[in-house]
Every structure is written in structure tokens, then in C-alpha cells.
Design an enzyme around this catalytic site. Structure first.
Site, PDB file in Angstrom:
ATOM      1  N   ARG A 162      77.124  20.071  64.300  1.00 30.89           N
ATOM      2  CA  ARG A 162      76.508  20.913  65.512  1.00 30.89           C
ATOM      3  C   ARG A 162      75.337  20.433  65.712  1.00 30.89           C
ATOM      4  O   ARG A 162      74.087  20.962  65.988  1.00 30.89           O
ATOM      5  CB  ARG A 162      76.056  22.390  64.781  1.00 30.89           C
ATOM      6  CG  ARG A 162      77.380  23.205  64.397  1.00 30.89           C
ATOM      7  CD  ARG A 162      78.106  23.673  65.772  1.00 30.89           C
ATOM      8  NE  ARG A 162      78.957  24.674  65.317  1.00 30.89           N
ATOM      9  CZ  ARG A 162      80.408  24.373  64.767  1.00 30.89           C
ATOM     10  NH1 ARG A 162      80.585  23.435  64.641  1.00 30.89           N
ATOM     11  NH2 ARG A 162      80.950  25.801  64.743  1.00 30.89           N
ATOM     12  N   SER A 237      78.834  31.847  65.754  1.00 31.44           N
ATOM     13  CA  SER A 237      77.978  31.709  64.591  1.00 31.44           C
ATOM     14  C   SER A 237      76.358  31.677  64.960  1.00 31.44           C
ATOM     15  O   SER A 237      76.278  30.916  65.911  1.00 31.44           O
ATOM     16  CB  SER A 237      78.309  30.584  64.121  1.00 31.44           C
ATOM     17  OG  SER A 237      79.604  30.309  63.754  1.00 31.44           O
ATOM     18  N   GLU A 333      71.669  28.380  64.659  1.00 26.90           N
ATOM     19  CA  GLU A 333      72.542  27.865  65.565  1.00 26.90           C
ATOM     20  C   GLU A 333      72.330  27.860  66.989  1.00 26.90           C
ATOM     21  O   GLU A 333      72.183  26.797  67.817  1.00 26.90           O
ATOM     22  CB  GLU A 333      74.060  28.032  65.197  1.00 26.90           C
ATOM     23  CG  GLU A 333      74.967  26.704  65.844  1.00 26.90           C
ATOM     24  CD  GLU A 333      76.165  27.193  65.836  1.00 26.90           C
ATOM     25  OE1 GLU A 333      76.904  28.007  66.880  1.00 26.90           O
ATOM     26  OE2 GLU A 333      77.070  26.898  64.996  1.00 26.90           O
TER      27      GLU A 333
HETATM   28  N1  EPU Z   1      82.634  34.273  54.631  1.00 26.00           N
HETATM   29  C1  EPU Z   1      82.382  35.527  53.998  1.00 26.00           C
HETATM   30  N2  EPU Z   1      81.775  36.638  54.717  1.00 26.00           N
HETATM   31  C2  EPU Z   1      81.876  36.472  55.942  1.00 26.00           C
HETATM   32  C3  EPU Z   1      82.147  35.311  56.684  1.00 26.00           C
HETATM   33  C4  EPU Z   1      82.657  34.257  56.153  1.00 26.00           C
HETATM   34  O1  EPU Z   1      82.543  35.616  52.620  1.00 26.00           O
HETATM   35  O2  EPU Z   1      81.389  37.525  56.537  1.00 26.00           O
HETATM   36  C5  EPU Z   1      83.222  33.251  53.966  1.00 26.00           C
HETATM   37  C6  EPU Z   1      84.782  33.122  54.090  1.00 26.00           C
HETATM   38  O3  EPU Z   1      85.562  33.741  53.349  1.00 26.00           O
HETATM   39  C7  EPU Z   1      84.883  31.497  53.929  1.00 26.00           C
HETATM   40  C8  EPU Z   1      83.927  30.879  54.581  1.00 26.00           C
HETATM   41  O4  EPU Z   1      82.824  31.906  54.402  1.00 26.00           O
HETATM   42  O5  EPU Z   1      85.188  31.296  52.361  1.00 26.00           O
HETATM   43  C9  EPU Z   1      83.696  30.242  55.710  1.00 26.00           C
HETATM   44  O6  EPU Z   1      84.238  31.205  56.630  1.00 26.00           O
HETATM   45  P1  EPU Z   1      84.968  30.577  57.835  1.00 26.00           P
HETATM   46  O7  EPU Z   1      86.324  29.880  57.468  1.00 26.00           O
HETATM   47  O8  EPU Z   1      85.149  32.140  58.762  1.00 26.00           O
HETATM   48  O9  EPU Z   1      84.034  29.553  58.788  1.00 26.00           O
HETATM   49  P2  EPU Z   1      82.626  29.551  59.022  1.00 26.00           P
HETATM   50  O10 EPU Z   1      82.200  28.513  58.025  1.00 26.00           O
HETATM   51  O11 EPU Z   1      82.100  30.911  58.917  1.00 26.00           O
HETATM   52  C10 EPU Z   1      82.609  27.672  60.876  1.00 26.00           C
HETATM   53  C11 EPU Z   1      82.182  27.710  62.368  1.00 26.00           C
HETATM   54  C12 EPU Z   1      82.892  28.319  63.336  1.00 26.00           C
HETATM   55  C13 EPU Z   1      84.302  27.865  63.361  1.00 26.00           C
HETATM   56  C14 EPU Z   1      84.667  28.094  61.665  1.00 26.00           C
HETATM   57  C15 EPU Z   1      86.151  27.828  61.831  1.00 26.00           C
HETATM   58  C16 EPU Z   1      79.783  27.029  61.796  1.00 26.00           C
HETATM   59  C17 EPU Z   1      78.226  27.971  61.820  1.00 26.00           C
HETATM   60  N3  EPU Z   1      80.646  28.001  62.108  1.00 26.00           N
HETATM   61  O12 EPU Z   1      82.443  29.184  60.364  1.00 26.00           O
HETATM   62  O13 EPU Z   1      82.438  28.308  64.509  1.00 26.00           O
HETATM   63  O14 EPU Z   1      85.029  28.659  64.402  1.00 26.00           O
HETATM   64  O15 EPU Z   1      84.050  27.399  61.017  1.00 26.00           O
HETATM   65  O16 EPU Z   1      86.367  26.341  61.572  1.00 26.00           O
HETATM   66  O17 EPU Z   1      79.808  25.836  61.446  1.00 26.00           O
HETATM   67  C18 EPU Z   1      80.672  28.955  66.232  1.00 26.00           C
HETATM   68  O18 EPU Z   1      79.926  27.886  65.991  1.00 26.00           O
HETATM   69  O19 EPU Z   1      80.287  29.699  67.094  1.00 26.00           O
HETATM   70  C19 EPU Z   1      81.850  29.095  65.572  1.00 26.00           C
HETATM   71  C20 EPU Z   1      82.369  30.193  65.399  1.00 26.00           C
END
Ligand code: EPU
Length: 337
Positions: A162, A237, A333
Site C-alpha cells: 500500500r 480498509s 490507509e
Molecule cells: N479478520 C478478523 N476480523 C475481521 C476482519 C478480519 O478476525 O473483522 C481476520 C480474518 O479472519 C483473517 C484476517 O483477519 O484471518 C485477514 O482478513 P482478510 O483476509 O479479510 O483480509 P485483510 O487483511 O483484512 C486485506 C486488504 C484488503 C483486501 C484483502 C484481500 C489491507 C489493509 N487490506 O484485508 O484490501 O481486499 O486483504 O486480499 O491490506 C482495501 O485496501 O480497501 C481492501 C479491502
């Protein structure tokens, strides 16, 4: 070139915050862009793309240039690749759909990411194992001070998680006007190892997915977890996932053995901020019209008429509680104005 005064930006930011721009110009051509930059309407400039990574906490005392440059051009083609030059004001998701329709592969995992093509390199958008930098060849940008056109190659952009040069040393100095992508034809390098995509394809009994199948799977995953900004104001995010050193990780995981994490190098780990925020008790919480999404704690939402200040106060409260509970600092972000 039409100059509007005290223009509401409500329809120009995906949080749907009703702040006003002192002056506003919609830029539809390179010549309009130069003309606007040469004008001395206001000493401050504010460059607006899709408004999908922006939290407005006050009126914008500046000349807001809404980059609305449109057009997609096939500039080169080889047996296996297509090179597309895309103007900055094209909507990102519509561009992804254009590529799928023409069987150009590489960005199907980035379906449904809000925002415009020109702002995608600034934060190196990424999802489900693919980042913009994987398909980015170069971009053209106008240097604001000199009005000179410059080209930034993939390595010039210094892409990171990012992050890019446009968030660091080049911040506020350039306006990206177009981006060139290298996409695959026929033999696509599909990225389907990400757990959620695998599960979605298995659920639909798809063994050999086309890029269209992958895009549909991503859309379905995103729609199930992330609110549609047209229905519920949000900017994806809100926070970045914090990256910590192996030493910090060791003491973190001893205290919180059930925490999810990604090892990103021999010495660095990424901790999902969504998990931290959920464990700090904020998931689904509402404070007036400002809230934390019930299905994804990383996303702040405007339930109706929240102000930018209310959302920002909520963000600060979350940041402080996560620090208190986990001794980790989560950084926004989105750009907070
Ligand atoms: N999780 C929780 N609770 C929540 C949300 C997430 O426990 O409310 C846990 C999930 O269970 C999982 C982990 O956190 O173990 C990661 O969650 P997820 O796979 O949903 O991905 P993320 O790290 O939350 C990132 C990007 C997203 C992108 C997804 C999929 C960032 C800041 N965000 O989210 O990007 O779509 O991976 O690759 O890196 C964005 O930038 O706007 C965005 C949506």
C-alpha cells in the site's frame, strides 16, 4: 473549463461526507489540466480521483481538480501480451471488466476495488495475492510546478505494501495522467492460491477457472464481506495491517497465540488489523452514524449522515484501544484531510 464555487463533494468521496470545495474543476482533457494549473484561482491545489481513499474532516480550502480523463488504448501487442494505456479518470472496476471482456489477464483478482486507474499506483492497490505492481509498466505524470510530463517506470515508483513514491518523496508534486499495463493474452498466470478464492471456486465446482470465473469469485467474496459504497458510505480498509519485526512478533504471539499472521520476510510479520480491531471489541459498533462494519472490522462506515470528524474520532479511539490491548500501532490507509 468550468469553475464551480463552494461545490459539495458528497458525490465525490465514497464515504459520502458532505464537505465543500472552495473551487472545483472537472478535468476532461490534458489541455484543461494545463489551463487549470496555470490559472491562479487559489494557491492551494487538491487532486481528486475516485475519492475512494479519502476521509474529509473539513471543507477543502483549495482548488479541487477532479481528474476525469477517459480512454483506453491498446498501445502494443505481442503473441502473449497486450499493453494497454489507460487514462487516469477511468473507473478501476470498469477497466477490470473491460479486460475480462477482451480476455486480457492479470487484474481479475483486483475486481471491485473502488477508485480510479490514476490513483491505483499511489497506494499500489492489492487484493487476493495480486498487487497493481505485478502488471504495471509505467505511468505518465505532470509535474505540478513545472508542468513537465514525466514517465515513472515500475522501479521508479518504489512500490511497497500500500505504498509508492507518490506517498513519499513525490507526494503532492505530480498528477498521474495515464497508466500503462502489461496483461496476458490466452495463457494467463492465474493467482488462485488465496484461501477465500479457492473456497469460492470449489463451492461452485470450478476446477479450471477462466479469468472471468476468478473475477466473479472475487466479486462474490467482496460483496459478502465489504459494504457497497453506493449503499453504505465507506472507503474499504480504513487501516493498514501493521508490519512488525521478528522480535516484536515473538512476544506478540506468546501473548496472543490464536492471532492470525502472515510471514512476509525472514524478519517481518504482518498482523491483520481487522482481527485486532475485532478483538478490541469494535466490530459492528455504532456511534451515532459512524460505525465499524459488522462483517469486516477493518472497514469504517457512514450509516447516513456521519461527519468526517465523527469518523476520525472513532478511528482514533480504535487506534488507542488496539495500542492499549496489543501494544501495536495501526495506521490509517486512507488520506485524512
Ligand atoms: N479478520 C478478523 N476480523 C475481521 C476482519 C478480519 O478476525 O473483522 C481476520 C480474518 O479472519 C483473517 C484476517 O483477519 O484471518 C485477514 O482478513 P482478510 O483476509 O479479510 O483480509 P485483510 O487483511 O483484512 C486485506 C486488504 C484488503 C483486501 C484483502 C484481500 C489491507 C489493509 N487490506 O484485508 O484490501 O481486499 O486483504 O486480499 O491490506 C482495501 O485496501 O480497501 C481492501 C479491502
Amino acid at each position: 473549463m468550468q469553475i464551480e464555487k463552494n461545490k459539495s463533494l458528497r458525490n465525490f468521496n465514497t464515504f459520502g461526507i458532505d464537505c465543500a470545495a472552495k473551487y472545483f474543476i472537472s478535468i476532461n482533457s490534458q489541455s484543461e489540466l494545463i489551463e487549470a494549473l496555470q490559472s491562479s484561482i487559489h494557491s492551494n491545489l487538491f487532486i481528486l480521483g475516485g475519492g475512494s481513499n479519502l476521509l474529509l474532516t473539513k471543507d477543502v480550502d483549495a482548488l479541487v481538480l477532479h481528474i476525469n480523463l477517459k480512454g483506453i488504448e491498446l498501445v502494443n501487442e505481442t503473441k502473449h501480451h497486450a499493453y494497454l494505456k489507460v487514462n487516469a479518470g477511468e473507473n478501476w472496476h470498469e477497466f477490470v471488466q473491460y479486460c475480462i471482456h477482451n480476455d486480457y489477464g492479470g487484474i481479475e483478482n483486483l475486481s471491485l476495488i473502488p477508485g480510479n486507474v490514476g490513483t491505483a499506483p499511489i497506494q499500489n492497490i492489492g487484493a487476493y495475492g495480486v498487487e497493481l505492481k505485478d502488471v504495471f509498466v509505467n505511468c505518465s505524470a505532470l509535474e505540478i510546478e513545472t508542468l513537465k510530463k514525466e514517465e515513472f517506470s515500475n522501479s521508479d515508483c518504489k512500490f511497497g505494501y500500500r505504498n509508492s513514491i507518490f506517498k513519499n518523496e513525490a507526494k503532492g508534486k505530480y498528477i498521474i495522467t495515464d497508466v500503462t499495463f502489461k496483461l496476458t493474452k490466452e495463457e494467463h498466470n492465474k493467482s488462485i492460491s488465496y484461501g477465500a478464492i479457492k473456497d469460492e471456486l470449489t463451492k461452485n465446482s470450478i476446477k479450471e477457472p477462466s479469468i472471468s470465473d476468478i473475477s466473479k469469485a472475487v466479486i462474490s467474496i467482496r460483496e459478502s464481506k465489504l459494504p457497497d459504497p453506493k449503499k453504505l458510505g465507506n472507503s474499504g480498509s480504513f487501516f493498514k495491517n501493521p508490519i512488525i519485526s521478528d522480535l516484536e512478533f515473538k512476544s506478540f504471539i506468546e501473548k496472543f497465540p490464536n492471532a492470525p499472521f502472515y510471514k512476509i520476510s525472514e524478519t517481518a510479520y504482518k498482523i491483520p488489523a481487522g482481527w485486532l480491531i475485532e478483538k478490541s471489541g469494535f466490530k459492528g459498533k455504532k456511534y451515532g452514524d459512524a460505525g465499524v462494519h459488522e462483517k469486516q472490522a477493518l472497514v469504517l462506515v457512514n450509516y447516513d449522515n456521519a461527519t468526517g470528524k465523527e469518523l476520525w474520532n472513532l478511528a482514533l479511539k480504535i487506534q488507542a484501544k488496539v495500542k492499549e490491548d496489543f501494544n501495536l500501532t495501526i495506521e490509517p490507509e486512507v488520506n485524512v484531510i
